[in-house]
Design a protein around this motif. Structure first.
Motif, PDB file in Angstrom:
ATOM      1  N   ASP A  56       0.810  -1.210   0.000  1.00 24.72           N
ATOM      2  CA  ASP A  56       0.000   0.000   0.000  1.00 24.72           C
ATOM      3  C   ASP A  56       0.847   1.265   0.000  1.00 24.72           C
ATOM      4  OD1 ASP A  56      -2.289  -1.506  -0.040  1.00 24.72           O
ATOM      5  OD2 ASP A  56      -2.458  -1.553   2.147  1.00 24.72           O
ATOM      6  N   GLU A  57       2.107   1.134  -0.362  1.00 23.76           N
ATOM      7  CA  GLU A  57       2.987   2.302  -0.425  1.00 23.76           C
ATOM      8  C   GLU A  57       3.156   2.754  -1.864  1.00 23.76           C
ATOM      9  OE1 GLU A  57       6.398   1.914   2.916  1.00 23.76           O
ATOM     10  OE2 GLU A  57       6.480   0.410   1.326  1.00 23.76           O
ATOM     11  N   ARG A  58       3.349   4.052  -2.015  1.00 31.89           N
ATOM     12  CA  ARG A  58       3.786   4.594  -3.298  1.00 31.89           C
ATOM     13  C   ARG A  58       5.299   4.405  -3.323  1.00 31.89           C
ATOM     14  NH1 ARG A  58       2.771  10.878  -4.131  1.00 31.89           N
ATOM     15  NH2 ARG A  58       3.593  10.796  -2.029  1.00 31.89           N
ATOM     16  N   LEU A  59       5.822   3.858  -4.420  1.00 35.27           N
ATOM     17  CA  LEU A  59       7.258   3.636  -4.561  1.00 35.27           C
ATOM     18  C   LEU A  59       7.860   4.691  -5.466  1.00 35.27           C
ATOM     19  CD1 LEU A  59       7.407  -0.239  -5.064  1.00 35.27           C
ATOM     20  CD2 LEU A  59       7.808   1.061  -2.956  1.00 35.27           C
ATOM     21  N   ILE A  60       8.907   5.345  -4.978  1.00 37.74           N
ATOM     22  CA  ILE A  60       9.604   6.378  -5.745  1.00 37.74           C
ATOM     23  C   ILE A  60      11.086   6.056  -5.717  1.00 37.74           C
ATOM     24  CG2 ILE A  60      10.200   8.818  -5.894  1.00 37.74           C
ATOM     25  CD1 ILE A  60       7.531   9.493  -4.613  1.00 37.74           C
ATOM     26  N   SER A  61      11.700   5.988  -6.904  1.00 37.84           N
ATOM     27  CA  SER A  61      13.148   5.789  -6.961  1.00 37.84           C
ATOM     28  C   SER A  61      13.830   7.152  -7.079  1.00 37.84           C
ATOM     29  CB  SER A  61      13.535   4.894  -8.142  1.00 37.84           C
ATOM     30  OG  SER A  61      13.382   5.570  -9.367  1.00 37.84           O
ATOM     31  N   ALA A  94      23.313  12.729  -0.680  1.00 39.11           N
ATOM     32  CA  ALA A  94      22.443  13.906  -0.675  1.00 39.11           C
ATOM     33  C   ALA A  94      21.282  13.720   0.297  1.00 39.11           C
ATOM     34  CB  ALA A  94      21.926  14.189  -2.083  1.00 39.11           C
ATOM     35  N   VAL A  95      20.660  12.543   0.290  1.00 41.88           N
ATOM     36  CA  VAL A  95      19.537  12.286   1.188  1.00 41.88           C
ATOM     37  C   VAL A  95      20.009  12.266   2.637  1.00 41.88           C
ATOM     38  CG1 VAL A  95      17.835  10.544   1.892  1.00 41.88           C
ATOM     39  CG2 VAL A  95      18.094  11.130  -0.521  1.00 41.88           C
ATOM     40  N   ARG A  96      21.140  11.654   2.899  1.00 38.29           N
ATOM     41  CA  ARG A  96      21.658  11.610   4.281  1.00 38.29           C
ATOM     42  C   ARG A  96      21.927  13.004   4.820  1.00 38.29           C
ATOM     43  NH1 ARG A  96      25.155   6.167   3.631  1.00 38.29           N
ATOM     44  NH2 ARG A  96      23.456   4.766   4.186  1.00 38.29           N
ATOM     45  N   HIS A  97      22.271  13.924   3.941  1.00 41.56           N
ATOM     46  CA  HIS A  97      22.494  15.316   4.346  1.00 41.56           C
ATOM     47  C   HIS A  97      21.192  15.958   4.845  1.00 41.56           C
ATOM     48  CE1 HIS A  97      24.440  19.216   4.388  1.00 41.56           C
ATOM     49  NE2 HIS A  97      23.412  19.706   3.718  1.00 41.56           N
ATOM     50  N   HIS A  98      20.055  15.475   4.341  1.00 41.97           N
ATOM     51  CA  HIS A  98      18.742  16.039   4.685  1.00 41.97           C
ATOM     52  C   HIS A  98      17.876  15.058   5.464  1.00 41.97           C
ATOM     53  CE1 HIS A  98      19.379  19.472   2.057  1.00 41.97           C
ATOM     54  NE2 HIS A  98      19.794  18.631   1.136  1.00 41.97           N
ATOM     55  N   VAL A  99      18.443  14.005   5.997  1.00 43.59           N
ATOM     56  CA  VAL A  99      17.651  12.915   6.571  1.00 43.59           C
ATOM     57  C   VAL A  99      16.701  13.366   7.669  1.00 43.59           C
ATOM     58  CG1 VAL A  99      19.248  12.090   8.348  1.00 43.59           C
ATOM     59  CG2 VAL A  99      17.750  10.474   7.155  1.00 43.59           C
ATOM     60  N   ASP A 100      17.021  14.427   8.386  1.00 44.62           N
ATOM     61  CA  ASP A 100      16.118  14.864   9.454  1.00 44.62           C
ATOM     62  C   ASP A 100      14.815  15.431   8.905  1.00 44.62           C
ATOM     63  OD1 ASP A 100      17.420  17.050   8.396  1.00 44.62           O
ATOM     64  OD2 ASP A 100      17.558  18.113  10.296  1.00 44.62           O
ATOM     65  N   ALA A 101      14.772  15.700   7.597  1.00 37.43           N
ATOM     66  CA  ALA A 101      13.544  16.193   6.979  1.00 37.43           C
ATOM     67  C   ALA A 101      12.565  15.059   6.686  1.00 37.43           C
ATOM     68  CB  ALA A 101      13.873  16.942   5.690  1.00 37.43           C
ATOM     69  N   ALA A 102      13.014  13.816   6.835  1.00 37.94           N
ATOM     70  CA  ALA A 102      12.178  12.664   6.493  1.00 37.94           C
ATOM     71  C   ALA A 102      11.470  12.135   7.733  1.00 37.94           C
ATOM     72  CB  ALA A 102      13.031  11.575   5.875  1.00 37.94           C
ATOM     73  N   HIS A 103      10.162  12.078   7.667  1.00 37.92           N
ATOM     74  CA  HIS A 103       9.348  11.546   8.756  1.00 37.92           C
ATOM     75  C   HIS A 103       7.914  11.386   8.246  1.00 37.92           C
ATOM     76  CE1 HIS A 103       9.059  15.923   8.904  1.00 37.92           C
ATOM     77  NE2 HIS A 103       7.865  15.758   9.392  1.00 37.92           N
ATOM     78  N   GLY A 104       6.982  11.212   9.124  1.00 39.57           N
ATOM     79  CA  GLY A 104       5.572  11.127   8.711  1.00 39.57           C
ATOM     80  C   GLY A 104       5.321   9.952   7.800  1.00 39.57           C
ATOM     81  N   SER A 105       4.789  10.234   6.625  1.00 36.51           N
ATOM     82  CA  SER A 105       4.402   9.192   5.666  1.00 36.51           C
ATOM     83  C   SER A 105       5.567   8.665   4.841  1.00 36.51           C
ATOM     84  CB  SER A 105       3.352   9.748   4.706  1.00 36.51           C
ATOM     85  OG  SER A 105       2.184  10.094   5.399  1.00 36.51           O
ATOM     86  N   PRO A 147      -0.397  12.437   2.792  1.00 36.54           N
ATOM     87  CA  PRO A 147      -1.076  11.328   3.481  1.00 36.54           C
ATOM     88  C   PRO A 147      -0.803   9.957   2.854  1.00 36.54           C
ATOM     89  CG  PRO A 147      -2.654  12.695   2.304  1.00 36.54           C
ATOM     90  CD  PRO A 147      -1.337  13.379   2.195  1.00 36.54           C
ATOM     91  N   THR A 148      -0.343   9.941   1.610  1.00 32.38           N
ATOM     92  CA  THR A 148      -0.041   8.673   0.960  1.00 32.38           C
ATOM     93  C   THR A 148       1.294   8.147   1.476  1.00 32.38           C
ATOM     94  OG1 THR A 148      -1.172   9.398  -1.058  1.00 32.38           O
ATOM     95  CG2 THR A 148       0.356   7.542  -1.265  1.00 32.38           C
ATOM     96  N   PRO A 149       1.312   6.949   2.069  1.00 34.55           N
ATOM     97  CA  PRO A 149       2.591   6.388   2.502  1.00 34.55           C
ATOM     98  C   PRO A 149       3.523   6.204   1.303  1.00 34.55           C
ATOM     99  CG  PRO A 149       0.758   5.097   3.355  1.00 34.55           C
ATOM    100  CD  PRO A 149       0.192   6.057   2.362  1.00 34.55           C
ATOM    101  N   THR A 150       4.747   6.656   1.442  1.00 34.54           N
ATOM    102  CA  THR A 150       5.711   6.611   0.349  1.00 34.54           C
ATOM    103  C   THR A 150       7.005   5.975   0.817  1.00 34.54           C
ATOM    104  OG1 THR A 150       4.802   8.614  -0.661  1.00 34.54           O
ATOM    105  CG2 THR A 150       7.040   8.015  -1.288  1.00 34.54           C
TER     106      THR A 150
END
Length: 175
Positions: free
Chosen positions: A1-6, A41-52, A26-29
């Motif tokens: 039930d997740e949206r998959l994004i590469s 790049a993502v690890r540099h911003h990892v604190d921005a990731a939460h919620g869905s 609201p869509t789990p991703t």
């Protein structure tokens, strides 16, 4: 039930905003991050990731595995021309992070790609922000509209004759 994004990218200026947008949606991703520059790049911003938003860092992939990833995802963020071509053939919505060049020739490439694919305005605007052409807020992801454009673009590509056929036609053409 997740949206998959590469995510296969350089260091896009709007990455933090994308992570926040996905976390608030609201869509789990599940964001499937390729190894190398995208992971850093993502690890540099990892604190921005939460919620869905859930983030999975992938190991290095073979070309076949990467192609399978493109086909499996609901949206693909790609970089460079080779991954762009492969993503176009997958027929899934995509966002291209064009390789930045010192003379800004990459902007012309990006605009030509968007014109050739007849991208809807929402996708054009997303590309402009993603690639740093303007500093507006990152528009919302519209996978439904982008999916239509992706399938139409794929059909146009598949309708073309192959390079081999075109070369044979060229060399056998009477002069």
């Amino acid at each position: 039930d997740e949206r998959l994004i590469s995510l296969f990218c350089y260091e896009p200026p709007a990455l933090s905003e994308l992570l926040q947008q996905l976390a608030a949606d609201p869509t789990p991703t599940r964001l499937l991050v390729t190894s190398g520059r995208a992971t850093e790049a993502v690890r540099h911003h990892v604190d921005a990731a939460h919620g869905s938003l859930s983030i999975s860092h992938l190991p290095s992939l073979t070309q076949r595995q990467y192609d399978e990833l493109l086909w499996a995802c609901d949206l693909n963020f790609v970089r460079g021309e080779d991954s762009l071509a492969r993503a176009c053939l997958a027929g899934k919505p995509l966002v291209w992070h064009v390789y930045p060049q010192h003379d800004n020739a990459h902007y012309a490439k990006l605009n030509a790609f968007l014109d050739v694919t007849d991208a809807p305005e929402s996708l054009r605007q997303f590309h402009r922000v993603w690639n740093g052409l303007n500093d507006e807020s990152l528009p919302a992801i519209d996978t439904e509209a982008w999916q239509v454009a992706a399938l139409q673009g794929r059909e146009r590509l598949l309708a073309q004759s192959s390079l081999t056929d075109r070369l044979m036609e060229f060399v056998t053409k009477p002069r």
